[in-house]
Scaffold this motif. Structure first.
Motif: not given
Lengths: 209, 209
Positions: A53-62, A125-134
């Protein structure tokens, strides 16, 4: 960005190889931010099912990315595990073969993100985790796309981190015998040459990744 | 080596992106043989727990490496998932961002390997998966080590494979607008320079990996 310390519960206390357990929050963030995907464990008819699964982190939240058609998106307990393999441990005995790795396990119950503002933030957050800048380059979601997407939130309150970063750990008698080689073969991950599907030039945020 | 065809059950039928489902057995073997680790999902107090685990395949059987001290080694339903990320899909819209990947999901109930001969064979398969050539080079397990090790077997009868290997799949109006780049950024995995922990020269099976 606030940071809560790791709170090990009976479920997240590392039983095996306790010396590999990292208890500080920075280690958790580092592991979560370093991997590309997580493995999401959910219950399906009473049995565990594990899905990449794709994911990303924002502070204390996944934030986890889903779809309205996916079986993994219902309520219930989940486990999110992120693993990076850094090296293969060749030991003098086969039983001491191992890996250098960084691994994070997050337990909890996911929350369906309903609020449109948080949903958009979660997707960013999820997009920038996978592809920073997108997020600043590609077209942002329209209403129809947002409606067809499920974003789940998971608090980083119950988590554990396990790290092995060491040479082989052989028995003294195997070291003395000196009949087999031992060492670490590093595992490297990198990027290949971008394969364009567009007449536009490859942008900087892709070239410089 | 015998090969059974994949038998999709209601649990292993791919619901999302059915065009990415591979149904032949060779694809399953390829994915299982290509990754370094699996993610093993087990039940723990009624909740899913996902742990990175070493494994190896022998024909129609997956062998998993455990320890008598580990919580993941009890009986019950399990899910073994193996994922290889091959590329990042940069699309013209953020919602079509994706990954090229190969993923296998195996469901079933593990069998504790009791028979000493099969246990040794399982350990050989797991060792050779992690470090090809080590079974013929390093010291083999002694009785004490064998007793402290748990080997689990899982039949490859209920499994699914999902593969994405394609360029970005954008909306026609995004392709026409041509305002954002699209393409694939390959993810590469390789080996670094071996780090010796032994006075012996690095053996061929490590150098040539």
């Amino acid at each position: 960005m606030s940071r809560t310390p790791l709170s090990p519960t009976p479920r997240t206390v590392v039983n095996r190889h306790r010396e590999r357990a990292a208890t500080d929050r920075a280690a958790l963030d580092d592991v979560l931010d370093s991997a590309l995907i997580c493995h999401l464990g959910v219950l399906f008819d009473g049995a565990p099912v594990v899905l990449p699964t794709g994911y990303g982190r924002d502070g204390d939240t996944l934030y986890l990315h889903g779809s309205t058609g996916s079986r993994s998106m219902g309520p219930g307990p989940v486990c999110v595990t992120v693993t990076i393999v850094d090296g293969i441990i060749y030991a003098r005995s086969v039983m001491h073969h191992s890996m250098n790795y960084r691994s994070a396990v997050v337990l909890g119950t996911t929350r369906l993100v309903d609020d449109p503002e948080e949903k958009l933030r979660g997707l960013e957050v999820i997009t920038e985790h996978l592809a920073p800048g997108s997020w600043g380059h590609a077209r942002l979601p329209n209403k129809k796309e947002l409606a067809a997407t499920v974003v789940l939130a998971l608090d980083l309150t119950e988590a554990s981190v396990k790290i092995r970063n060491a040479p082989p750990n052989d028995e003294d008698f195997d070291v003395e015998a000196n009949t087999a080689w031992a060492g670490v073969l590093p595992v490297t991950t990198g990027w290949g040459v971008p394969e364009s599907a567009s007449p536009l030039p490859v942008p900087e945020h892709v070239l410089k990744r």
